[in-house]
Scaffold this motif. Structure first.
Motif, PDB file in Angstrom:
ATOM      1  N   ALA A  64       0.971  -1.201  -0.161  1.00 49.01           N
ATOM      2  CA  ALA A  64       0.015  -0.055  -0.025  1.00 49.01           C
ATOM      3  C   ALA A  64       0.736   1.227  -0.004  1.00 49.01           C
ATOM      4  N   TRP A  65       1.997   1.176   0.647  1.00 48.57           N
ATOM      5  CA  TRP A  65       2.800   2.363   0.671  1.00 48.57           C
ATOM      6  C   TRP A  65       3.734   2.619  -0.681  1.00 48.57           C
ATOM      7  N   GLU A  66       4.014   1.502  -1.209  1.00 42.70           N
ATOM      8  CA  GLU A  66       4.857   1.635  -2.516  1.00 42.70           C
ATOM      9  C   GLU A  66       3.840   1.905  -3.508  1.00 42.70           C
ATOM     10  N   TYR A  67       2.486   1.471  -3.301  1.00 42.63           N
ATOM     11  CA  TYR A  67       1.395   1.833  -4.504  1.00 42.63           C
ATOM     12  C   TYR A  67       0.599   3.037  -3.944  1.00 42.63           C
ATOM     13  N   ARG A  68       0.962   3.920  -3.220  1.00 42.96           N
ATOM     14  CA  ARG A  68      -0.106   4.567  -2.542  1.00 42.96           C
ATOM     15  C   ARG A  68      -0.455   5.839  -3.613  1.00 42.96           C
ATOM     16  N   THR A  69       0.493   6.319  -4.552  1.00 34.71           N
ATOM     17  CA  THR A  69      -0.055   7.264  -5.401  1.00 34.71           C
ATOM     18  C   THR A  69      -0.910   6.534  -6.389  1.00 34.71           C
ATOM     19  N   ALA A  70      -1.012   5.502  -6.661  1.00 35.87           N
ATOM     20  CA  ALA A  70      -1.855   4.855  -7.640  1.00 35.87           C
ATOM     21  C   ALA A  70      -3.250   4.557  -6.838  1.00 35.87           C
ATOM     22  N   ILE A  71      -3.056   4.202  -5.626  1.00 37.15           N
ATOM     23  CA  ILE A  71      -4.134   4.080  -4.851  1.00 37.15           C
ATOM     24  C   ILE A  71      -4.956   5.303  -4.652  1.00 37.15           C
ATOM     25  N   TYR A  72      -4.175   6.554  -4.351  1.00 44.98           N
ATOM     26  CA  TYR A  72      -4.788   7.773  -4.387  1.00 44.98           C
ATOM     27  C   TYR A  72      -5.660   8.266  -5.695  1.00 44.98           C
ATOM     28  N   LEU A  73      -5.002   7.974  -7.071  1.00 46.32           N
ATOM     29  CA  LEU A  73      -5.540   8.273  -8.170  1.00 46.32           C
ATOM     30  C   LEU A  73      -6.797   7.167  -8.569  1.00 46.32           C
ATOM     31  N   LEU A  74      -6.611   6.132  -8.259  1.00 44.26           N
ATOM     32  CA  LEU A  74      -7.753   5.057  -8.714  1.00 44.26           C
ATOM     33  C   LEU A  74      -9.055   5.439  -7.638  1.00 44.26           C
ATOM     34  N   ALA A 129      -5.843  14.511  -9.416  1.00 44.74           N
ATOM     35  CA  ALA A 129      -4.737  15.371  -9.350  1.00 44.74           C
ATOM     36  C   ALA A 129      -4.726  16.246  -7.793  1.00 44.74           C
ATOM     37  N   LYS A 130      -6.058  16.452  -7.287  1.00 46.20           N
ATOM     38  CA  LYS A 130      -6.100  16.980  -6.175  1.00 46.20           C
ATOM     39  C   LYS A 130      -5.824  16.147  -4.829  1.00 46.20           C
ATOM     40  N   PHE A 131      -6.294  14.837  -4.888  1.00 47.11           N
ATOM     41  CA  PHE A 131      -6.159  13.917  -3.716  1.00 47.11           C
ATOM     42  C   PHE A 131      -4.578  13.508  -3.895  1.00 47.11           C
ATOM     43  N   ALA A 132      -4.092  13.083  -5.010  1.00 49.33           N
ATOM     44  CA  ALA A 132      -2.498  12.587  -5.129  1.00 49.33           C
ATOM     45  C   ALA A 132      -1.796  13.612  -4.799  1.00 49.33           C
ATOM     46  N   VAL A 133      -1.887  14.785  -5.265  1.00 43.94           N
ATOM     47  CA  VAL A 133      -1.129  16.006  -5.035  1.00 43.94           C
ATOM     48  C   VAL A 133      -1.092  16.479  -3.669  1.00 43.94           C
ATOM     49  N   GLN A 134      -2.416  16.398  -3.135  1.00 37.69           N
ATOM     50  CA  GLN A 134      -2.262  16.721  -1.603  1.00 37.69           C
ATOM     51  C   GLN A 134      -1.435  15.729  -0.710  1.00 37.69           C
ATOM     52  N   ALA A 146      -2.674  23.001  -8.777  1.00 41.86           N
ATOM     53  CA  ALA A 146      -2.315  21.812  -9.879  1.00 41.86           C
ATOM     54  C   ALA A 146      -3.704  21.345 -10.340  1.00 41.86           C
ATOM     55  N   ALA A 147      -4.705  21.024  -9.723  1.00 43.66           N
ATOM     56  CA  ALA A 147      -5.733  20.506 -10.086  1.00 43.66           C
ATOM     57  C   ALA A 147      -6.724  21.520 -10.911  1.00 43.66           C
ATOM     58  N   ALA A 148      -6.585  22.880 -10.725  1.00 43.14           N
ATOM     59  CA  ALA A 148      -7.256  24.135 -11.525  1.00 43.14           C
ATOM     60  C   ALA A 148      -6.698  23.615 -12.989  1.00 43.14           C
ATOM     61  N   ILE A 149      -5.324  23.642 -13.111  1.00 45.05           N
ATOM     62  CA  ILE A 149      -4.598  23.819 -14.352  1.00 45.05           C
ATOM     63  C   ILE A 149      -4.918  22.608 -15.176  1.00 45.05           C
TER      64      ILE A 149
END
Length: 312
Positions: free
Chosen positions: A106-116, A183-188, A225-228
């Motif tokens: 989960a830590w390794e794939y956390r960005t993918a988890i946020y995005l999905l 973008a909002k959740f992954a970047v945050q 970031a999300a706005a752009i």
């Protein structure tokens, strides 16, 4: 990783959904005047070509200060519903993905988890948001169309039908909202991680005030970031909801293509972008801050990923 998974039960998800509804409703309602002017600038850039401040003055001079509250009803209601499913959904999906993957993966794939998680939650939320967003844009683009949400809803159904009246913008709202929320959740998440690491703060022992401050700062970065990323689709959404014949009388993607060609990519990407970055940056910061405050008030705590190589 976020503690014992047993505590993440139906009550936790309900609290997360409630916090999401409240934070989105409050922030979007507060931004209503700015959103009215931004939408006018997108729909009629020739008339409103004097920047945000000048356009504010023009709207007030021609229509009165009350015009800045146009669409407030559908905005507050629509974004409460959307926030319920978006924030509640992200919390639900990321916890369940993390539980299934286990702490290390989960830590390794956390960005993918946020995005999905964000994409899945936003798709569900947009099914409920779309009719209210279509109503808001109809009221902002034509203030004489109806007096508010209650009177506009049946009139749109009568004039255009449910699908055409409320879901003509479903394609562009997905194109706008899904990348925006991803973008909002992954970047945050990444920004919050960076702030905690740079300041040597342990998220498990940090005070509620510290967590809220980090959420505000990381939310601002995520919002810009999300706005752009989502701005071209936001402009198309405003255009297609302005009139049932905007972009022609063909299918939704044909109309979107026509509008994109007529407008040009440069204008799609840049018209109203500055005000939108200010608006979404502040709005997103407020959302994550209020979300944490409401979660704390209900006795819940937002799920956080943890590096398994570090003690927590």
């Amino acid at each position: 990783m976020g503690g014992d998974f047993a505590k993440y039960d139906a009550a936790h998800y309900t609290k997360g959904a409630l916090a999401g509804g409240i934070c989105c409703s409050i922030t979007h309602a507060a931004m209503c005047p700015l959103d009215v002017v931004k939408t006018r600038m997108q729909l009629d850039p020739i008339k409103y070509n004097m920047g945000m401040a000048g356009s504010f003055r023009k709207v007030v001079a021609e229509e009165g200060a009350g015009a800045l509250a146009t669409g407030l009803g559908p905005t507050a209601v629509g974004y409460f519903v959307q926030g319920w499913f978006k924030f509640g959904g992200v919390e639900f999906f990321k916890i369940n993905f993390a539980q299934n993957f286990g702490e290390e993966k989960a830590w390794e794939y956390r960005t993918a988890i946020y995005l999905l998680s964000a994409a899945m939650a936003e798709f569900i939320a947009d099914i409920f948001l779309c009719p209210l967003e279509a109503t808001r844009i109809r009221l902002v683009s034509n203030p004489t169309y109806a007096t508010g949400l209650i009177s506009a809803f049946p009139k749109i159904i009568k004039d255009d039908g449910v699908l055409k009246g409320f879901y003509s913008g479903f394609g562009p709202i997905l194109l706008k909202q899904v990348p925006y929320t991803m973008a909002k959740f992954a970047v945050q998440g990444k920004a919050a991680e960076y702030i905690y690491g740079a300041a040597s703060i342990n998220v498990d022992t940090a005070s509620d005030a510290t967590k809220t401050t980090v959420s505000l700062a990381s939310g601002c970065v995520a919002g810009v970031a999300a706005a752009i990323i989502s701005h071209p689709a936001d402009t198309l959404l405003s255009m297609i909801n302005k009139s049932p014949t905007a972009g022609g009388t063909g299918g939704i993607f044909s109309r979107l293509g026509n509008l994109a060609k007529e407008t040009g990519m440069k204008k799609l990407c840049l018209t109203g972008l500055g005000p939108r970055c200010v608006m979404i940056g502040a709005l997103t910061a407020g959302q994550f801050g209020i979300f944490d405050i409401v979660m704390n008030a209900t006795g819940a705590s937002k799920f956080h990923f943890h590096d398994p190589t570090k003690k927590h």
